[in-house]
Design an enzyme around this catalytic site. Structure first.
Site, short mmCIF file in Angstrom:
data_model
loop_
_atom_site.label_atom_id
_atom_site.label_comp_id
_atom_site.label_asym_id
_atom_site.label_seq_id
_atom_site.Cartn_x
_atom_site.Cartn_y
_atom_site.Cartn_z
N ASP A 63 0.84 -1.18 0.00
CA ASP A 63 0.00 0.00 0.00
C ASP A 63 0.89 1.25 0.00
O ASP A 63 1.62 1.51 0.96
CB ASP A 63 -0.88 -0.03 1.24
CG ASP A 63 -1.83 1.15 1.27
OD1 ASP A 63 -2.47 1.40 0.24
OD2 ASP A 63 -1.90 1.83 2.30
N THR A 96 -2.77 6.83 -4.24
CA THR A 96 -1.53 7.46 -3.77
C THR A 96 -0.33 7.07 -4.62
O THR A 96 0.45 7.91 -5.04
CB THR A 96 -1.24 7.05 -2.32
OG1 THR A 96 -2.45 7.12 -1.60
CG2 THR A 96 -0.21 7.95 -1.69
N THR A 97 -0.21 5.78 -4.87
CA THR A 97 0.95 5.31 -5.63
C THR A 97 0.91 5.89 -7.04
O THR A 97 1.92 6.41 -7.53
CB THR A 97 0.97 3.78 -5.71
OG1 THR A 97 0.61 3.25 -4.44
CG2 THR A 97 2.33 3.27 -6.09
N ASP A 388 -9.11 1.09 2.92
CA ASP A 388 -9.13 1.58 1.53
C ASP A 388 -10.49 1.35 0.90
O ASP A 388 -11.06 2.23 0.25
CB ASP A 388 -8.10 0.81 0.67
CG ASP A 388 -6.70 1.36 0.85
OD1 ASP A 388 -6.52 2.19 1.77
OD2 ASP A 388 -5.80 0.97 0.08
P1 ADP Z 1 -2.77 3.24 -5.98
O1 ADP Z 1 -2.07 3.53 -4.70
O2 ADP Z 1 -2.46 4.26 -7.02
O3 ADP Z 1 -4.23 3.00 -5.80
P2 ADP Z 1 -2.61 0.44 -6.61
O4 ADP Z 1 -1.45 -0.45 -6.39
O5 ADP Z 1 -3.81 0.24 -5.77
O6 ADP Z 1 -2.10 1.91 -6.53
O7 ADP Z 1 -3.04 0.26 -8.14
C1 ADP Z 1 -4.15 0.90 -8.66
C2 ADP Z 1 -4.28 0.66 -10.14
O8 ADP Z 1 -4.42 -0.74 -10.43
C3 ADP Z 1 -5.53 1.35 -10.67
O9 ADP Z 1 -5.19 2.02 -11.85
C4 ADP Z 1 -6.47 0.18 -10.92
O10 ADP Z 1 -7.40 0.47 -11.95
C5 ADP Z 1 -5.52 -0.92 -11.30
N1 ADP Z 1 -6.10 -2.26 -11.13
C6 ADP Z 1 -6.69 -2.78 -10.04
N2 ADP Z 1 -7.14 -4.04 -10.26
C7 ADP Z 1 -6.81 -4.34 -11.54
C8 ADP Z 1 -6.98 -5.50 -12.39
N3 ADP Z 1 -7.57 -6.59 -11.93
N4 ADP Z 1 -6.51 -5.43 -13.64
C9 ADP Z 1 -5.91 -4.32 -14.09
N5 ADP Z 1 -5.70 -3.21 -13.36
C10 ADP Z 1 -6.14 -3.21 -12.10
MG MG Z 2 -5.12 1.46 -4.74
#
Ligand code: ADP
Ligand code: MG
Length: 547
Positions: A63, A96-97, A388
């Protein structure tokens, strides 16, 4: 303000100064360093980071918000970037990421432009233009979703915890968060203060439960007390239930046995008088925020009255809200009118510990989630995932808008910006083009972390977008697919905030052209909240060092 309206950071002008390009280069390097740390965690296939605190406690998480929070970052610019991203975490709860990765990419592209002779001010102007336009594009892409569309809300929650929570409990966490948010929704708004999360280490994840009502970490003082009271009448006492006589340090002159007896009797009488107020009011459960004499507890419980003490202030407040009772500060004022109500009081005890549930509360504004799990590590991870999920579901319930995930919006924004840029012309066009490149860094990183070819993935996505605006990355195959069909959806608010925060942080870094720094010995009197400026090594960003 210095020339060209650029801000300068003034710490102590008598001391060292880093100017112009040097300052900019140094700041960009620091921001990029932050981005490079969290980059590998982005997306459903992101890697985990192992965080070790100074006491040796280990947290394993991917996270971004947790990582940035737990790393103690010293470089002032890096700190600034992290703070912007953290404001995002508190407002939207996700993204955030992505925003930090985006900031890093924006600054990398800015560096190239500046190298080519474009002035930072022009880059800033172009980035701001682009950010505004990008938000418009996002809003056009958004799809409405109502609270009756439960399955879609669950999908939003599932997407936000993908890669965070193990597959096994992703669905569970998503369902719980939707239940909780819908239960506390009031006039279109959701206040997550009313969702109480409590943890129970030792149970099984599958027994994690949603309670319409409240749960507190207390049980009756008497071990053999019945575990259920139906329709309890609840006294909420915000005062000590003790006489305090023997606790005081006053000297007592007692010379004879009869005097001792008299003293004990008097004290007992005073204690029972306190208990009698509870009995007379008609209560059969007492939650006391302060101490309660064991004799009072025994007296009450022998008459079938549940009694517990030292209830935390926030729990007491929740009992007040849920049961409609009124807290009493002077026991003498307790009457039937002050009592609260619930459908059922139930305790789940394990020795002297455990939980008391107040279920089916009529006025319940609060709901609870009890997370159970074998180890603290598991329970904490579920808690973070739940946190989250709750925030994203709140966003969607409040705003009623979602967008496709998996890089779909980023590609669409980039395409939109490229055609917008050509209508602008001039050097700002270059900055807008750079912005489009930078936002594509998000899907590119998701692809890279999933072990896919980044060039192919981006080309596939761009090609597919000619016919489907919602095409995102299938992380298993690298193909571009409709994300609504796959249930990969994010709240509009998260995506808008990611663009806003990411570009804001980059602009902030680009606008600084002067760093003036005081020596450590001169700033001993500076208050801790101003300590960002005490960083003492301008040349290289000092990351991941612990105090
Ligand atoms: P953040 O801190 O930015 O939320 P995450 O590691 O949670 O970072 O990644 C979020 C990204 O991953 C988003 O762009 C989301 O749409 C994408 N995402 C989540 N699940 C999937 C999936 N099953 N397939 C493709 N992309 C995904
Ligand atoms: Mg996320």
């Amino acid at each position: 303000m210095a020339k060209g309206g650029q801000p300068i950071i003034i710490v102590d002008p008598r001391k060292e100064q880093t100017k112009g390009r040097d300052a900019l280069g140094m700041n960009i390097a620091a921001a990029k360093a932050v981005a490079s740390i969290v980059k590998s965690t982005l997306g459903p296939r992101g890697m985990d980071k192992m965080l070790v605190n100074p006491l040796g406690d280990v947290t394993i998480t991917n996270d971004g918000a947790t990582i940035l929070h737990d790393m103690s970052i010293e470089h002032p610019t890096a700190k600034m970037v992290v703070e912007v991203a953290q404001s995002l975490e508190s407002s939207a709860g996700d993204g955030t990421t992505s925003s930090v990765v985006f900031t890093g990419a924006l600054l990398e592209k800015a560096e190239d432009l500046i190298e080519k002779g474009v002035h930072p001010t022009t880059v800033v102007k172009g980035y701001r233009f682009a950010a505004e336009k990008a938000v418009e594009i996002l809003e056009d892409l958004a799809v409405p979703v109502g609270v009756e569309d439960r399955e879609l809300l669950v999908k939003v929650a599932e997407t936000s915890v993908t890669g965070k929570a193990s597959e096994k409990y992703r669905r569970l966490v998503a369902e719980l968060s939707v239940n909780a948010v819908l239960a506390v929704r009031e006039r279109g708004k959701v206040d997550l203060k009313h969702v109480i999360i409590s943890k129970d280490i030792g149970g099984r994840i599958d027994d994690t439960e949603f309670v319409e009502g409240i749960v507190i970490d207390k049980v009756s003082l008497e071990r053999n007390f019945p575990s259920r009271i139906e329709n309890p009448r609840i006294a909420i006492i915000d005062a000590p239930m003790e006489t305090g006589k023997t606790a005081t340090k006053a000297k007592l002159q007692i010379n004879t046995v009869s005097e001792i007896e008299k003293f004990v009797k008097e004290e007992e009488a005073a204690l029972f008088e306190i208990a009698d107020y509870v009995i007379r009011a008609g209560a059969n459960a007492v939650f006391c925020s302060k101490g309660m004499d064991d004799k009072i507890a025994d007296y009450l419980q022998s008459r079938g009255i549940y009694a517990t003490r030292r209830v935390k202030a926030e729990d007491l407040q929740r009992i007040v809200e849920a049961t409609g009772g009124r807290p009493v500060r002077n026991i003498k004022e307790l009457t039937q009118k002050e009592l609260g109500n619930a459908g059922l009081l139930e305790q789940d005890r394990d020795g002297d510990q455990g939980k008391t549930y107040l279920r089916d509360c009529k006025g319940a504004k609060s709901v609870s989630i009890v997370i159970r799990g074998g180890t603290e590590h598991v329970v904490d991870n579920v808690e973070r995932a739940l946190d989250d999920a709750l925030k994203v579901v709140k966003c969607v319930v409040e705003d009623g808008k979602i967008v496709a995930g998996g890089g779909a919006t980023e590609i669409e924004v980039a395409l939109g910006l490229r055609s917008f840029a050509s209508s602008i012309g001039g050097r700002e066009q270059m900055a807008i083009g750079a912005f489009a490149e930078a936002i594509e860094e998000v899907p590119r990183t998701i692809a890279r972390n999933a072990g896919l070819d980044t060039i192919d993935s981006i080309l596939n996505l761009r090609a597919k977008h000619a016919e489907d605006k919602n095409a995102g990355l299938n992380i298993l195959t690298g193909a571009a697919e409709d994300m609504f069909g796959k249930g990969v959806v994010d709240p509009l608010r998260v995506k808008v905030n990611t663009i806003k925060a990411g570009s804001e942080a980059a602009v902030m870094v680009l606008r600084v052209d002067d760093v003036l720094r005081a020596q450590r010995r001169d700033i001993q009197d500076v208050k801790p909240e101003h300590m960002a400026s005490t960083y003492d090594g301008m040349s290289a960003p000092l990351l991941n060092t612990r105090r």
